[in-house]
Design a protein around this motif. Sequence first.
Motif, PDB file in Angstrom:
ATOM      1  N   GLY A   1     -35.627 102.684   9.015  1.00  0.00           N
ATOM      2  CA  GLY A   1     -34.557 101.838   8.858  1.00  0.00           C
ATOM      3  C   GLY A   1     -34.936 100.399   8.950  1.00  0.00           C
TER       4      GLY A   1
ATOM      5  N   ARG B   1     -25.176 100.678   8.502  1.00  0.00           N
ATOM      6  CA  ARG B   1     -24.479 100.648  10.157  1.00  0.00           C
ATOM      7  C   ARG B   1     -23.476 101.337  10.089  1.00  0.00           C
ATOM      8  NH1 ARG B   1     -24.398  94.997   8.454  1.00  0.00           N
ATOM      9  NH2 ARG B   1     -22.386  94.381   8.030  1.00  0.00           N
ATOM     10  N   PRO B   2     -23.254 102.059  11.458  1.00  0.00           N
ATOM     11  CA  PRO B   2     -21.970 102.758  11.585  1.00  0.00           C
ATOM     12  C   PRO B   2     -20.630 102.097  11.942  1.00  0.00           C
ATOM     13  CG  PRO B   2     -23.398 102.894  13.500  1.00  0.00           C
ATOM     14  CD  PRO B   2     -24.060 102.271  12.560  1.00  0.00           C
TER      15      PRO B   2
ATOM     16  N   TYR C   1     -17.474 100.455  20.124  1.00  0.00           N
ATOM     17  CA  TYR C   1     -19.222 100.851  19.512  1.00  0.00           C
ATOM     18  C   TYR C   1     -20.132 100.577  20.926  1.00  0.00           C
ATOM     19  CZ  TYR C   1     -19.386  95.813  18.914  1.00  0.00           C
ATOM     20  OH  TYR C   1     -19.369  94.264  19.313  1.00  0.00           O
TER      21      TYR C   1
ATOM     22  N   GLU D   1     -26.472 102.831  20.514  1.00  0.00           N
ATOM     23  CA  GLU D   1     -26.410 103.543  19.233  1.00  0.00           C
ATOM     24  C   GLU D   1     -26.633 102.553  17.949  1.00  0.00           C
ATOM     25  OE1 GLU D   1     -22.628 105.410  19.193  1.00  0.00           O
ATOM     26  OE2 GLU D   1     -22.959 106.896  20.503  1.00  0.00           O
ATOM     27  N   GLN D   2     -26.357 101.315  18.147  1.00  0.00           N
ATOM     28  CA  GLN D   2     -26.415 100.500  17.101  1.00  0.00           C
ATOM     29  C   GLN D   2     -27.972 100.033  17.035  1.00  0.00           C
ATOM     30  OE1 GLN D   2     -23.933  99.939  15.000  1.00  0.00           O
ATOM     31  NE2 GLN D   2     -22.702 101.010  16.389  1.00  0.00           N
TER      32      GLN D   2
ATOM     33  N   SER E   1     -29.641 103.377  15.797  1.00  0.00           N
ATOM     34  CA  SER E   1     -29.424 103.753  14.280  1.00  0.00           C
ATOM     35  C   SER E   1     -30.361 102.790  13.505  1.00  0.00           C
ATOM     36  CB  SER E   1     -28.189 103.811  13.988  1.00  0.00           C
ATOM     37  OG  SER E   1     -27.513 102.446  14.120  1.00  0.00           O
TER      38      SER E   1
ATOM     39  N   ALA F   1     -29.384  99.747  12.978  1.00  0.00           N
ATOM     40  CA  ALA F   1     -28.370  98.816  12.287  1.00  0.00           C
ATOM     41  C   ALA F   1     -28.787  97.336  12.720  1.00  0.00           C
ATOM     42  CB  ALA F   1     -26.943  99.213  13.083  1.00  0.00           C
TER      43      ALA F   1
ATOM     44  N   GLY G   1     -35.640 100.609  15.865  1.00  0.00           N
ATOM     45  CA  GLY G   1     -35.271 101.935  16.084  1.00  0.00           C
ATOM     46  C   GLY G   1     -34.694 102.070  17.461  1.00  0.00           C
TER      47      GLY G   1
END
Length: 591
Positions: free
Chosen positions: A6, A27-28, A171, A175-176, A179, A181, A263
């Motif tokens: 990523g 990104r989520p 959010y 996690e950002q 992932s 992002a 990451g």
Amino acid sequence: MSRPSGAPSSAGRRATRSSSAPPAATRPIPSSRSAESARPALRPAFHEGSRSMYWADELAAAASGPQVVNDSKTPSGTVHVGSLRGVVLHDAIYRAFRARGLEAQFRYGIEDLDPMDNQALLSGDAVERFMGVPLAHVPAPAGSSAPSYARHFADLFLATFAGLGIRPEVYWMSEQYGSGAMDPFIARALDQAAAIRRIYRTVSTVDHPATWLPVSVICETCGRSGTTLASDWDGREVSYACLPRLVTWATGCGASGRTSPFGGRAKLVWNVDWAARWSLVGATIEGCGKDLATKGGSRDRADAISRQVFEREPPTNVPYEFLTIGGRKMSTSQGSGAAAHEIAALLPPELLRFLFLRHKPRRALEFDPQGDTVPGLFDEFDRVAAATAGREVRGELPPDADRIFAASLDDPAADPAVEAGRFRPPFRHLTLLVQVPGVDLASRMEAEKGAPLDGPEAAAAERRVTVARRWLADAAPERYKVDVQPELPREVVRLADEQRLFLEALALAAERERPASGDAWQDLIFRTSQAGGLSSGAAFGALYVSFLDRTNGPRAGWLLASLDPTFVVARLRDAAGAIGQPGPGPEEAAS
């Protein structure tokens, strides 16, 4: 270590430098427009008082195009009720945008990759072991089923939102980062570390050495990020050292090495992370507490980084003041202040929203559940509701009282006119009624309204009764607690002649006018004392001695309204006729 898939390539970073914004990332967090093209269609700063309309409506009137309202919180311990001010203010802005017909989203970030830098809720070995570790990696407190310390305390806080009618898109920054992002923003920040150091130096006179990089690597040996210092970015990896004395609140393990910062292996430092997050979520408006909005402070640095590094206009700022207890700012990291989830369980949602919305954001708020805040809040809410319903009220009202009332309702679809017109039993009266044995609360409230309560009114009244009992048991000052004496107190013989005459006159007036409400009794007390030339202090003192056998107490009008009218008149006459040794003057007797 190799960079995760990523992370951006060197060629990608070269292309980025020639473009107008950071490279896009998968990104989520969905967005109505890309973070790269987002520009707040608002003024760069919000200044209260420039127009007569409600402050949130003023912001909405100045906006055009899709809007993303953003807010966030670091779950470093039990979150105090003051932290809800930002949440409620941002929700009010979001509602104002929607009411104006604008496309709008409300997003709320949990900064759970921040390191633990406080000792509010950990003790013993746990403090030594986890200080400096990202909150998402710290175990939850004993007995919690949450997967981490951050989730435990964040979930307690987030659980208060729905009851207040607040439903943002949540959010989690762990996690950002995990992932990928945030990888493009990490790469851009590292590529432009010199520019960021210059911003710190020129905006805030903070001078970092030439080797300093704006990331905190998570140490591969001890798991701490609050104790690491990064250097030597080569486009793929950074060097880092976990230093024993970098900060005072945690001790690094002394390890060093090289690693990829992507990451989830590293986190951008606070101001850079803040600016990057605006691009990540497409924020067009985000307020902050006044401590962050000082000249040369965190907000100024983040604004400059957003413009000069991420090449994006920062969101409109709405600075807001603190909620204090006894003039002292509440602090999550220090474990001080009333817990948000506890106050949300105590106060009805419309009262908690009203606490934060009745004044403009720049107004400091005092909240002390052990003082007069709770009954005063109910009084003011009821006055604003009455004014919204078109009833005459005493005293000065805040500007835009009807908008304040509407914004305070937890259901944004509710009709403010209908809700304002509903019967609400005065809270101060309830605090007395629940202390009087044998009172039929439902009958008393129906009598006060003059008709049966409808479903919503009965539910609201029941909630107020619950609040009154809980507040009296846990927080109320002693003066709110009453013990009506079954027999005439002996101290009444010390009342002055003028006070006895007042009590007799009040008994006659009560038989004639038959006051039922606390307001009616309070008005009658004032009129009777003035007619007899007695000061209000001496009049109230005579009443407190006659009924409570003490010289102070709650509002006398509400005290008398909570008692049986026949008993009140009889007690007034008994006290007026009590004969003993000559009493002191009325002012001395009242003291």
